[in-house]
Scaffold this active site. Structure first.
Site, PDB file in Angstrom:
ATOM      1  N   TYR A  61      24.510  38.687  56.831  1.00  0.00           N
ATOM      2  CA  TYR A  61      23.181  38.058  56.856  1.00  0.00           C
ATOM      3  C   TYR A  61      23.137  36.965  57.927  1.00  0.00           C
ATOM      4  O   TYR A  61      23.848  35.959  57.844  1.00  0.00           O
ATOM      5  CB  TYR A  61      22.824  37.435  55.496  1.00  0.00           C
ATOM      6  CG  TYR A  61      22.780  38.427  54.336  1.00  0.00           C
ATOM      7  CD1 TYR A  61      22.669  39.804  54.536  1.00  0.00           C
ATOM      8  CD2 TYR A  61      22.831  37.973  53.024  1.00  0.00           C
ATOM      9  CE1 TYR A  61      22.631  40.692  53.469  1.00  0.00           C
ATOM     10  CE2 TYR A  61      22.787  38.856  51.944  1.00  0.00           C
ATOM     11  CZ  TYR A  61      22.689  40.212  52.186  1.00  0.00           C
ATOM     12  OH  TYR A  61      22.654  41.088  51.125  1.00  0.00           O
ATOM     13  N   HIS A 130      30.060  45.784  50.528  1.00  0.00           N
ATOM     14  CA  HIS A 130      28.604  45.888  50.703  1.00  0.00           C
ATOM     15  C   HIS A 130      28.139  47.348  50.816  1.00  0.00           C
ATOM     16  O   HIS A 130      27.073  47.713  50.327  1.00  0.00           O
ATOM     17  CB  HIS A 130      28.269  45.125  51.990  1.00  0.00           C
ATOM     18  CG  HIS A 130      26.894  44.587  52.099  1.00  0.00           C
ATOM     19  ND1 HIS A 130      26.575  43.582  52.983  1.00  0.00           N
ATOM     20  CD2 HIS A 130      25.731  44.908  51.481  1.00  0.00           C
ATOM     21  CE1 HIS A 130      25.279  43.314  52.892  1.00  0.00           C
ATOM     22  NE2 HIS A 130      24.748  44.103  51.989  1.00  0.00           N
ATOM     23  N   SER A 209      16.807  43.375  45.544  1.00  0.00           N
ATOM     24  CA  SER A 209      15.397  43.692  45.812  1.00  0.00           C
ATOM     25  C   SER A 209      14.651  44.044  44.525  1.00  0.00           C
ATOM     26  O   SER A 209      13.904  45.046  44.488  1.00  0.00           O
ATOM     27  CB  SER A 209      15.272  44.824  46.848  1.00  0.00           C
ATOM     28  OG  SER A 209      15.942  44.503  48.046  1.00  0.00           O
ATOM     29  N   PRO A 210      14.785  43.239  43.454  1.00  0.00           N
ATOM     30  CA  PRO A 210      14.072  43.561  42.208  1.00  0.00           C
ATOM     31  C   PRO A 210      12.557  43.428  42.347  1.00  0.00           C
ATOM     32  O   PRO A 210      11.812  43.940  41.510  1.00  0.00           O
ATOM     33  CB  PRO A 210      14.624  42.523  41.214  1.00  0.00           C
ATOM     34  CG  PRO A 210      15.026  41.365  42.063  1.00  0.00           C
ATOM     35  CD  PRO A 210      15.557  41.985  43.344  1.00  0.00           C
ATOM     36  N   LEU A 211      12.118  42.746  43.430  1.00  0.00           N
ATOM     37  CA  LEU A 211      10.686  42.639  43.696  1.00  0.00           C
ATOM     38  C   LEU A 211      10.258  43.655  44.756  1.00  0.00           C
ATOM     39  O   LEU A 211       9.204  43.497  45.387  1.00  0.00           O
ATOM     40  CB  LEU A 211      10.350  41.213  44.167  1.00  0.00           C
ATOM     41  CG  LEU A 211      10.687  40.110  43.163  1.00  0.00           C
ATOM     42  CD1 LEU A 211      10.544  38.732  43.802  1.00  0.00           C
ATOM     43  CD2 LEU A 211       9.779  40.223  41.934  1.00  0.00           C
ATOM     44  N   ARG A 213      11.466  44.152  47.634  1.00  0.00           N
ATOM     45  CA  ARG A 213      11.433  43.419  48.916  1.00  0.00           C
ATOM     46  C   ARG A 213      10.129  42.644  49.085  1.00  0.00           C
ATOM     47  O   ARG A 213       9.663  42.426  50.201  1.00  0.00           O
ATOM     48  CB  ARG A 213      11.685  44.374  50.093  1.00  0.00           C
ATOM     49  CG  ARG A 213      13.061  45.013  50.009  1.00  0.00           C
ATOM     50  CD  ARG A 213      13.349  45.975  51.114  1.00  0.00           C
ATOM     51  NE  ARG A 213      14.648  46.599  50.925  1.00  0.00           N
ATOM     52  CZ  ARG A 213      15.784  46.159  51.449  1.00  0.00           C
ATOM     53  NH1 ARG A 213      15.773  45.082  52.199  1.00  0.00           N
ATOM     54  NH2 ARG A 213      16.924  46.766  51.224  1.00  0.00           N
ATOM     55  N   GLY A 214       9.515  42.273  47.985  1.00  0.00           N
ATOM     56  CA  GLY A 214       8.284  41.476  48.021  1.00  0.00           C
ATOM     57  C   GLY A 214       7.040  42.324  47.815  1.00  0.00           C
ATOM     58  O   GLY A 214       5.993  41.812  47.417  1.00  0.00           O
ATOM     59  N   PHE A 215       7.130  43.629  48.030  1.00  0.00           N
ATOM     60  CA  PHE A 215       5.947  44.502  47.945  1.00  0.00           C
ATOM     61  C   PHE A 215       5.355  44.491  46.539  1.00  0.00           C
ATOM     62  O   PHE A 215       4.129  44.520  46.366  1.00  0.00           O
ATOM     63  CB  PHE A 215       6.333  45.925  48.349  1.00  0.00           C
ATOM     64  CG  PHE A 215       5.174  46.828  48.621  1.00  0.00           C
ATOM     65  CD1 PHE A 215       4.542  46.834  49.860  1.00  0.00           C
ATOM     66  CD2 PHE A 215       4.700  47.698  47.640  1.00  0.00           C
ATOM     67  CE1 PHE A 215       3.464  47.672  50.118  1.00  0.00           C
ATOM     68  CE2 PHE A 215       3.620  48.539  47.885  1.00  0.00           C
ATOM     69  CZ  PHE A 215       3.001  48.531  49.128  1.00  0.00           C
TER      70      PHE A 215
HETATM   71  N1  LIG Z   1      23.568  44.730  48.507  1.00  0.00           N
HETATM   72  C1  LIG Z   1      22.619  45.023  49.364  1.00  0.00           C
HETATM   73  O1  LIG Z   1      22.706  46.005  50.114  1.00  0.00           O
HETATM   74  C2  LIG Z   1      21.384  44.161  49.445  1.00  0.00           C
HETATM   75  C3  LIG Z   1      20.238  44.619  50.117  1.00  0.00           C
HETATM   76  C4  LIG Z   1      19.122  43.788  50.129  1.00  0.00           C
HETATM   77  C5  LIG Z   1      19.146  42.563  49.502  1.00  0.00           C
HETATM   78  N2  LIG Z   1      20.282  42.130  48.876  1.00  0.00           N
HETATM   79  C6  LIG Z   1      20.348  40.828  48.185  1.00  0.00           C
HETATM   80  O2  LIG Z   1      19.334  40.815  47.184  1.00  0.00           O
HETATM   81  C7  LIG Z   1      18.499  39.682  47.349  1.00  0.00           C
HETATM   82  C8  LIG Z   1      17.082  39.998  46.900  1.00  0.00           C
HETATM   83  O3  LIG Z   1      16.566  41.124  47.565  1.00  0.00           O
HETATM   84  P1  LIG Z   1      15.405  41.035  48.660  1.00  0.00           P
HETATM   85  O4  LIG Z   1      15.317  39.645  49.146  1.00  0.00           O
HETATM   86  O5  LIG Z   1      15.651  42.149  49.608  1.00  0.00           O
HETATM   87  O6  LIG Z   1      14.095  41.462  47.888  1.00  0.00           O
HETATM   88  P2  LIG Z   1      13.257  40.937  46.641  1.00  0.00           P
HETATM   89  O7  LIG Z   1      14.007  39.931  45.885  1.00  0.00           O
HETATM   90  O8  LIG Z   1      12.776  42.155  45.965  1.00  0.00           O
HETATM   91  O9  LIG Z   1      11.993  40.292  47.359  1.00  0.00           O
HETATM   92  C9  LIG Z   1      12.103  39.212  48.230  1.00  0.00           C
HETATM   93  C10 LIG Z   1      10.741  38.964  48.837  1.00  0.00           C
HETATM   94  O10 LIG Z   1       9.834  38.611  47.812  1.00  0.00           O
HETATM   95  C11 LIG Z   1       9.213  37.359  48.089  1.00  0.00           C
HETATM   96  N3  LIG Z   1       9.057  36.649  46.797  1.00  0.00           N
HETATM   97  C12 LIG Z   1      10.029  36.173  45.996  1.00  0.00           C
HETATM   98  N4  LIG Z   1       9.507  35.668  44.854  1.00  0.00           N
HETATM   99  C13 LIG Z   1       8.166  35.826  44.963  1.00  0.00           C
HETATM  100  C14 LIG Z   1       7.077  35.517  44.122  1.00  0.00           C
HETATM  101  N5  LIG Z   1       7.249  34.951  42.932  1.00  0.00           N
HETATM  102  N6  LIG Z   1       5.829  35.810  44.559  1.00  0.00           N
HETATM  103  C15 LIG Z   1       5.617  36.405  45.768  1.00  0.00           C
HETATM  104  N7  LIG Z   1       6.613  36.737  46.598  1.00  0.00           N
HETATM  105  C16 LIG Z   1       7.873  36.450  46.200  1.00  0.00           C
HETATM  106  C17 LIG Z   1      10.114  36.670  49.075  1.00  0.00           C
HETATM  107  O11 LIG Z   1       9.367  35.872  49.947  1.00  0.00           O
HETATM  108  P3  LIG Z   1       9.554  34.274  50.048  1.00  0.00           P
HETATM  109  O12 LIG Z   1      10.912  34.034  50.625  1.00  0.00           O
HETATM  110  O13 LIG Z   1       8.433  33.895  50.949  1.00  0.00           O
HETATM  111  O14 LIG Z   1       9.405  33.760  48.643  1.00  0.00           O
HETATM  112  C18 LIG Z   1      10.743  37.840  49.832  1.00  0.00           C
HETATM  113  O15 LIG Z   1       9.944  38.229  50.910  1.00  0.00           O
HETATM  114  C19 LIG Z   1      18.636  39.329  48.842  1.00  0.00           C
HETATM  115  O16 LIG Z   1      18.280  37.984  49.104  1.00  0.00           O
HETATM  116  C20 LIG Z   1      20.102  39.619  49.077  1.00  0.00           C
HETATM  117  O17 LIG Z   1      20.896  38.514  48.653  1.00  0.00           O
HETATM  118  C21 LIG Z   1      21.396  42.924  48.822  1.00  0.00           C
END
Ligand SMILES: NC(=O)c1ccc[n+]([C@@H]2O[C@H](COP(=O)([O-])OP(=O)(O)OC[C@H]3O[C@@H](n4cnc5c(N)ncnc54)[C@H](OP(=O)(O)O)[C@@H]3O)[C@@H](O)[C@H]2O)c1
Length: 337
Positions: A61, A130, A209-211, A213-215
């Protein structure tokens, strides 16, 4: 606003107890548009105050900068923070779209030392592979990770995007505390083999990415709404006709959120917690955010209960999603199932 302190759960059979929701730190340095360093650092502190203790980063990252960003916070709170980082995704700063997968022992030994140096700590609490390179036997990769435990560089082992069969094979080499793979209302392929294997072995599941990825929060509905260098512009679910079709699928989340007086993000997170109950496994989702303003909302979702009727309305959503999770699905567990 008073932030409820999170309940805790255990990672693996002898791992640490953590708040049942962690914090994904990736977006603080990479992939999801512009970042604000002071706000990111304040978010780390606020998360800890809210009961979040599992902080997730990776050497990939920001080309190591995410580990450097969170290092001082981890050191200042070493007895409270459970630090998770990862190796295996090799990147090139002069070619940001390049992704190499490295699982060979020499690479792992060098990667852990580089992560420890960037983080400024003596030991990593949870060290993940990873991505899996199937050309390297798990006996070599997980065997080398087990050496790191014996050397005192790493406390617990984790894997990301492996199949159920791979998790079982790895577990026979060394206990695995956590499996981190994508799992959300929109992404349920892990429920085929990985989730049942984790439940059977007592491995905690850490949905990334439980959200979606924000979508799933409704904050963006098309790739064009994102920054020019945002990686989601390259992901099939968020582009063109797929994004438009997938935005329609948010309707039941929106209806439930409105009826309950909660947000879409909270419905999405509550779903992951309750879906894990159905499978009988420990779950610690790691929603990612760069902003303090999201924390109370996201942590409150860990104790929100959806009704059976609400869960039933969300049940068909994943099956209707248009587009793959990644441009190249060979990098995920589905590609090997
Ligand atoms: N192992 C893997 O291959 C892998 C792949 C992807 C991710 N990850 C890890 O998983 C973590 C989480 O996944 P992710 O960041 O990809 O996706 P996510 O948690 O599904 O979504 C993150 C997105 O949602 C937004 N968000 C968060 N809370 C919100 C809310 N309450 N209301 C509106 N928008 C909100 C964030 O924007 P803001 O920042 O503007 O709040 C960001 O753009 C990453 O940070 C990383 O550490 C691991």
């Amino acid at each position: 606003m008073t932030v409820p302190v999170l309940p805790t759960a255990r990672l693996g059979t002898d791992g640490p107890f953590v708040g049942v929701q962690g914090l994904g730190c990736m977006g603080m340095s990479d992939f999801y548009g512009p970042t604000d360093r002071p706000e990111a650092l304040a978010t780390l502190d606020a998360a800890l105050e809210a009961g979040v203790t599992l902080f997730d980063t990776a050497d990939a990252y920001g080309f190591g900068r995410n580990e450097e960003l969170i290092g001082p916070f981890v050191r200042a709170n070493r007895d409270r923070v459970v630090l998770a980082t990862k190796f295996a995704v090799e990147r090139k700063e002069d070619d940001p779209s390049h992704r190499g997968i490295r699982n060979d022992p020499a690479y792992i030994r060098a990667a852990v030392d580089a992560s420890l140096r960037r983080l400024g700590v003596d030991e990593i609490d949870l060290y993940y592979m990873h991505r899996r390179d199937p050309a390297v036997p798990l006996a070599d990769s997980v065997g080398t990770m087990a050496e790191l435990v014996r050397a005192g560089k790493v406390r617990q082992l984790g894997l990301s995007e492996v199949t159920g069969a791979e998790l079982r094979e790895a577990y026979a080499i060394h206990p695995i505390a956590a499996l981190q793979s994508e799992w959300s209302v929109f992404a349920r392929d892990v429920e085929r083999t990985a989730v049942p294997a984790a439940a059977e072995l007592g491995v905690a599941f850490v949905p990334y990415s439980p959200l979606g990825r924000g979508f799933l929060t409704g904050v963006f509905q098309a790739a064009e709404q994102l920054a020019a260098d945002d990686v989601r512009r390259t992901q099939p679910r968020f582009t063109g006709a797929n994004a438009a079709a997938n935005a329609e699928l948010l309707a039941p989340l929106r209806e439930i959120a409105t009826a309950r007086g909660v947000t879409l993000a909270q419905v999405a997170l509550a779903w992951v917690h309750q879906r894990a109950e159905v499978h009988g496994l420990t779950v610690v989702p790691i929603p990612g955010t760069r902003k303090r303003s999201r924390l109370a909302e996201n942590t409150a979702a860990a104790t929100l209960r959806l009704t059976a009727e609400e869960l039933a309305r969300l049940e068909p959503v994943a099956g209707e999603v248009a587009g793959d999770r990644y441009p190249d699905m060979r990098f995920t567990q589905v590609g090997r199932e």
